[in-house]
Write a protein that holds these residues in place. Structure first.
Motif, PDB file in Angstrom:
ATOM      1  N   ASN A 395      52.194 -14.371  18.074  1.00  0.00           N
ATOM      2  CA  ASN A 395      51.072 -13.488  17.803  1.00  0.00           C
ATOM      3  C   ASN A 395      49.759 -14.264  17.816  1.00  0.00           C
ATOM      4  N   TRP A 396      48.737 -13.573  18.190  1.00  0.00           N
ATOM      5  CA  TRP A 396      47.390 -14.147  18.177  1.00  0.00           C
ATOM      6  C   TRP A 396      47.086 -14.615  16.758  1.00  0.00           C
ATOM      7  N   GLY A 397      46.643 -15.881  16.643  1.00  0.00           N
ATOM      8  CA  GLY A 397      46.328 -16.446  15.344  1.00  0.00           C
ATOM      9  C   GLY A 397      47.456 -17.211  14.692  1.00  0.00           C
ATOM     10  N   ASP A 398      48.667 -17.196  15.277  1.00  0.00           N
ATOM     11  CA  ASP A 398      49.791 -17.940  14.699  1.00  0.00           C
ATOM     12  C   ASP A 398      49.608 -19.442  14.880  1.00  0.00           C
ATOM     13  N   ARG A 399      50.382 -20.189  14.123  1.00  0.00           N
ATOM     14  CA  ARG A 399      50.463 -21.647  14.277  1.00  0.00           C
ATOM     15  C   ARG A 399      51.582 -21.950  15.268  1.00  0.00           C
ATOM     16  N   VAL A 400      51.284 -22.752  16.274  1.00  0.00           N
ATOM     17  CA  VAL A 400      52.258 -23.076  17.314  1.00  0.00           C
ATOM     18  C   VAL A 400      52.408 -24.591  17.407  1.00  0.00           C
ATOM     19  N   GLU A 401      53.670 -25.044  17.506  1.00  0.00           N
ATOM     20  CA  GLU A 401      53.979 -26.462  17.699  1.00  0.00           C
ATOM     21  C   GLU A 401      54.730 -26.636  19.014  1.00  0.00           C
TER      22      GLU A 401
END
Length: 700
Positions: A395-401
């Motif tokens: 989702n837009w605004g999530d934290r991604v690694e």
């Protein structure tokens, strides 16, 4: 011959092979005439008589050629069979428990049979008639005879009687390669009996050359040469016919029966270049590990003496693994087993196979398995792997690694994260096999196809690993389905009703709400019946937002099926949720309108009853007729319906009837009265007039 046998036996040189020959003058020796029965162990045991030789005497000095103290027995020819060693005046077999290729090479060389093609250890060629020497023979491979090798007894233990050493020397094969660096490269020569012949290059093909490589167990054919590439041979030249070079069996048959002679000369001698099969063992893939060579039916290792990057480069290229990165030594990938086939290998770097590099020969070494050589090839470099967390779609605004992982022999390198759509690049050095790139809050600009790269810097070069696979990251705006609730006039809230009835003129409100991480949106209340919608900005905080849709005085036009939709604009893009559960609203009338309707309805019902009663009464009145009883001239009478008349007031017509009745009654009482008492005459048309004057006559 008996005398020669005694001489060879006394010299511990085996059996006599040749009795004549010139080995030079012996000076002025004393001549003896010798006579032996062959069982003696020394000439001194034979009958000796001094012989006086004159100047005219043509008697020559005796000479003998012995087999030596080694021979091969039980095979197809003198270069194939079980190994027998002459000692203590008798032939005996050699125990095979310590028999190896170095020992066999010395035996073949001593017998002038070339080098070792294959060793045997299980009495494939019989047990022989003599004893099995309980001695271990340990050769380095450079000796010229087995007598020069170290020999030591097994001690208290006896050799297994089924373990008999044997060897197939290259001189006993049907074909050989001469003039090359080793027995797997050179001019093709075939044997018929004890005669070796070259092969004409007419009709010489790669498939025929492969038959030669297979027969010699030299691996795969690399090239089939012509025009005396490995030099011109000697002797006769034979044809490379299909009938002789179709397979190993046909080659053996032609070797026994003979080859067809060719018309070409030695300037057309055929050649072959074979390459022993190699592999890399113990590494992370087939392109890294300990170098092993398959030769003569057995896998063996390579000693690391003179082992350099150029040697490893040849290995990598032969295996199709690209160029070499490093050439590890000292059993870096663990100790191998079996023979050490190669040592002191020196490659230029352009050779097609490792065995084509300079080396002392197969099996010639002075190493142990602690010196096994290895190679790490570029082709063994694994692609870095990429993983997306929490998922490829977020989702837009999530934290991604985004994590890059690589499998490598040597740790410590730089990971690079790239995107195929543009010049995006992030770098991170890691001392281990993993590097993680973090995006705290992603937006649509992070959408794309990402991949990892890895490189490692060495003192004199930079190793670039292959590009990793692509992983697509997509960013979406996922909106939950809103909730719809109804607020009654008394502030009572009904959640998720399916239908409701509302009195006309009352006020109520519909509440739209949603759990969302996206603020500053709007709710749309949609009436699917009229296909209309009304928008209200959402308000709230954190992750809960709502909006009220007021109906101050509801009317019939507000009837319909309502649902809520939440819409929000993010980065100039509009996103909408699914419609909520629908609510069916029905508008009903007020209570005063209901009362008026009841009164009107009652009046209508009353009027209807009166009308029906009147109609019934009128029908009964008109249907109730009178009967008049008339006296006829015969004294008869018609009976009147007295039941109907009794309920009516008398009128003139009734009076006339009474008069008639009275007169009739008197006539009955006095029969003679008609003659004596005058009676008023009755008109002839009385019945008709009565019917005319009265109502129509009904008989009931």
């Amino acid at each position: 011959m008996n005398e020669a046998a005694v001489v060879c036996k006394e010299m511990n040189c085996g059996d006599p092979v040749k009795l004549s020959g010139s080995y030079g003058e012996g000076g002025k020796p004393t001549w003896y005439r010798v006579s032996c029965n062959g069982r003696e162990s020394s000439l001194t045991q034979c009958s000796l008589a001094q012989y006086d030789r004159t100047s005219q005497d043509r008697t020559t000095e005796a000479s003998v050629k012995c087999t030596g103290n080694v021979k091969l027995s039980g095979g197809l020819n003198r270069c194939i069979g079980r190994v027998e060693f002459f000692d203590k005046n008798q032939w005996g077999t050699i125990c095979a428990e310590s028999w190896d290729v170095n020992d066999a090479n010395v035996a073949c060389r001593q017998m002038d049979c070339g080098s070792t093609h294959m060793i045997t250890t299980a009495a494939e060629y019989g047990h022989g008639t003599g004893p099995t020497w309980n001695t271990q023979i340990e050769c380095s491979g450079t000796e010229t005879s087995l007598s020069q090798c170290n020999q030591r007894p097994f001690g208290d233990r006896r050799c297994n009687s089924t373990s008999i050493a044997g060897v197939i020397c290259t001189g006993g094969l049907e074909v050989r390669l001469a003039g090359g660096k080793d027995e797997c490269a050179g001019r093709v020569e075939v044997r018929h009996g004890d005669v070796w012949q070259t092969v004409c290059d007419t009709d010489w093909t790669m498939s025929k050359a492969q038959v030669v490589c297979d027969q010699l167990e030299c691996g795969k054919i690399v090239d089939a040469f012509g025009s005396a590439h490995f030099g011109q041979g000697v002797g006769s030249v034979v044809e490379a016919s299909d009938s002789c070079f179709d397979n190993a069996t046909s080659l053996q048959q032609c070797s026994r029966s003979g080859f067809r002679e060719a018309s070409c000369g030695h300037d057309h001698d055929a050649g072959a270049l074979c390459a022993a099969q190699i592999r890399l063992v113990g590494g992370s893939s087939q392109c890294s590990g300990r170098v092993e060579v398959y030769y003569k039916g057995q896998w063996g290792t390579v000693c690391d003496d003179e082992w350099e990057l150029a040697n490893a480069d040849v290995v990598c290229r032969q295996l199709g693994c690209g160029h070499a990165i490093t050439a590890p030594k000292g059993a870096h990938f663990g100790r191998g087993t079996g023979p050490i086939w190669l040592d002191n290998v020196e490659c230029v770097g352009v050779e097609a196979a490792l065995t084509h590099c300079t080396h002392p020969g197969f099996g010639a070494n002075n190493c142990g398995h602690g010196e096994d050589a290895g190679a790490i090839c570029l082709g063994s470099l694994q692609k870095p792997q990429i993983t997306l967390s929490p998922a490829p779609e977020v989702n837009w605004g999530d934290r991604v690694e985004i994590t890059c992982t690589v499998v490598t022999e040597q740790l410590g390198g730089t990971f690079t994260l790239k995107r195929s759509q543009d010049a995006f690049k992030m770098e991170k050095y890691s001392e281990n096999e993993v590097a993680t790139f973090i995006f705290p809050t992603v937006d649509f600009t992070q959408t794309g196809s990402f991949f990892c790269e890895y490189q490692k810097k060495l003192p004199n070069q930079v190793i670039f690993y292959p590009q990793g696979n692509i992983a697509d990251l997509s960013i979406a705006v996922k909106l939950e389905k809103p909730s719809l609730s109804l607020t009654s006039p008394h502030a009572m809230v009904i959640y998720s009703p399916e239908k409701i009835s509302v009195t006309q003129g009352n006020s109520f409100s519909i509440t739209c709400s949603i759990h969302s991480t996206y603020p500053r949106g709007s709710f749309y209340l949609t009436d699917s019946t009229l296909n209309t919608s009304k928008a209200m900005p959402a308000f709230g905080h954190s992750i809960f937002y709502l909006a009220y849709f007021e109906f101050p005085e509801i009317d019939y036009k507000n009837q319909g099926e309502y649902s809520c939709v939440y819409k929000v604009n993010i980065s100039s893009r509009s996103f909408s949720s699914e419609p909520s559960r629908s609510l069916q609203v029905t508008v009903i009338a007020t209570s005063s309108q209901v009362a008026l309707g009841v009164v009107v309805g009652g009046v209508v019902v009353l009027l209807l009853v009166l009308v029906i009663g009147y109609l019934v009464w009128r029908k009964r009145r008109w249907g109730a007729g009178s009967l008049v009883q008339f006296s006829n001239r015969f004294g008869g009478a018609i009976k009147r319906d007295t039941e109907d008349m009794s309920n009516r007031a008398p009128d003139a017509r009734d009076q006339d009837s009474q008069v008639t009745d009275q007169a009739h009654s008197r006539g009955l009482e006095d029969p003679n009265a008609a003659d004596d008492t005058p009676v008023e005459g009755v008109p002839e048309d009385l019945p008709g007039r009565v019917c005319y004057e009265l109502e129509p006559l009904f008989l009931s």
